[in-house]
Design a protein around this motif. Sequence first.
Motif, PDB file in Angstrom:
ATOM      1  N   LYS A  47       3.043  18.974  16.938  1.00 16.88           N
ATOM      2  CA  LYS A  47       2.889  19.876  18.092  1.00 16.88           C
ATOM      3  C   LYS A  47       3.158  21.343  17.739  1.00 16.88           C
ATOM      4  O   LYS A  47       2.925  22.218  18.559  1.00 16.88           O
ATOM      5  CB  LYS A  47       3.896  19.485  19.192  1.00 16.88           C
ATOM      6  N   SER A 134       4.421  16.284  26.173  1.00 14.42           N
ATOM      7  CA  SER A 134       2.996  16.318  26.462  1.00 14.42           C
ATOM      8  C   SER A 134       2.236  16.478  25.135  1.00 14.42           C
ATOM      9  O   SER A 134       2.709  17.159  24.222  1.00 14.42           O
ATOM     10  CB  SER A 134       2.688  17.467  27.412  1.00 14.42           C
ATOM     11  N   ASN A 136       0.031  18.160  23.552  1.00 10.48           N
ATOM     12  CA  ASN A 136      -0.705  19.404  23.312  1.00 10.48           C
ATOM     13  C   ASN A 136       0.055  20.211  22.269  1.00 10.48           C
ATOM     14  O   ASN A 136       1.215  19.921  21.988  1.00 10.48           O
ATOM     15  CB  ASN A 136      -0.802  20.219  24.617  1.00 10.48           C
ATOM     16  N   SER A 142      -1.460  21.367  28.982  1.00 10.48           N
ATOM     17  CA  SER A 142      -1.211  19.930  28.833  1.00 10.48           C
ATOM     18  C   SER A 142      -2.494  19.120  29.029  1.00 10.48           C
ATOM     19  O   SER A 142      -3.364  19.504  29.800  1.00 10.48           O
ATOM     20  CB  SER A 142      -0.170  19.479  29.858  1.00 10.48           C
ATOM     21  N   GLU A 170       3.130  17.703  34.963  1.00 11.71           N
ATOM     22  CA  GLU A 170       4.264  16.992  34.389  1.00 11.71           C
ATOM     23  C   GLU A 170       5.324  16.649  35.430  1.00 11.71           C
ATOM     24  O   GLU A 170       5.397  17.249  36.497  1.00 11.71           O
ATOM     25  CB  GLU A 170       4.930  17.836  33.281  1.00 11.71           C
ATOM     26  N   HIS A 219       4.086  29.599  29.149  1.00 15.91           N
ATOM     27  CA  HIS A 219       3.820  28.213  28.773  1.00 15.91           C
ATOM     28  C   HIS A 219       2.414  27.921  29.238  1.00 15.91           C
ATOM     29  O   HIS A 219       1.823  28.720  29.961  1.00 15.91           O
ATOM     30  CB  HIS A 219       4.836  27.307  29.478  1.00 15.91           C
TER      31      HIS A 219
HETATM   32 MG    MG Z   1       4.756  20.130  27.603  1.00 14.63          MG
END
Ligand code: MG
Length: 315
Positions: A47, A134, A136, A142, A170, A219
Amino acid sequence: MTLNEQIKQAAELIRMGELVAFPTETVYGLGANALNPLAVAKIFEMKERPSFDPLIIHIAHINDIEPLINGMDERVHKLASVFWPGPLTMVLPKSDIVPDIVTSGLPTVGIRMPNNPIALELIKQSQCPISAPSANKFGRVSPTTAQHVAKQLPHVMCILDGGRTHVGIESTIISLNPEGFEILRHGVITQEDIEKVLPYSPSTIQNQAILAPGMVKSHYSPNKPLYIIGESLPENLNTKKCGIIAFSKLPSQEYKEYFVLSEKSDLRECAVNLFAAIHRMEEQPVEFIVVEPVPEIGIGIAIMDRLRKAAYRYR
Ligand code: MG
Ligand code: TXA
């Protein structure tokens, strides 16, 4: 290969310390055996996630929680009986068997039981709790489909395809304190939902050494600028170069591409479609993404939280 055979093979990979991407009801996760620090390290590597950002552990049965936490709080059972399996993560004092790499050295661990039959079966057959962020690249949007995972993580060995996720954003993350609970990340389970079980009580300690996406400003960044109408939209932006993500109806026909989140103005449906809409705009030949805000009530709070973080870099 049938889905059941794929799950069996995926569980084998988890037991061997490899990574598996799998669907949950919220977003796709990138999973590893939570009790194997070397396996968990592969998650951070794939990630490109900083080691200070802790992972959530996924379990398949309420009894699986006990070895992972230090002491049992009756309120955990109460919350679990109402919200699990489902999109609620509880941050609780961790036991010694949880490796420090999972919690980034914090004395607490985030745990949830996902409401997705493939996820639950994978955890059961793996015979271990599965830590999964997640699926991604760190800081990016995500994934809500298997294709979104493949786009960002082309090297993942196994992706279980469960179709589109049915919640779309999420899980809600909470921590408990002596008086009640505090929300660390908003989700479709709202403060009001949880207040029916426990009193809301934000902690009074400022700047705790915890970090949730609820606490970082940027984010979910798309690969092109994203602007929110009425908040960060620059004047004189050429709408012909923009794709618009609208709430319930198109505000204008001038945009090059468009996506309507929910024609019925249903916030739950907006949450389901939100990340898919951003992924779509990433793939379309537009230079900018313009988003219409949604009403900031109930689930709308979690949606606007994601949008503001996606827009933050482009203020
Ligand atoms: Mg995440
Ligand atoms: O719906 C979800 O929660 C998805 C699916 C895959 O389950 N998972 C997910 O994981 O969103 P991730 O890693 O992308 O976000 C989890 C966040 C982390 O960024 C971290 O900040 C917070 O949960 N977290 C995890 N453990 C924590 C802890 N002990 N204290 C505070 N925050 C924690």
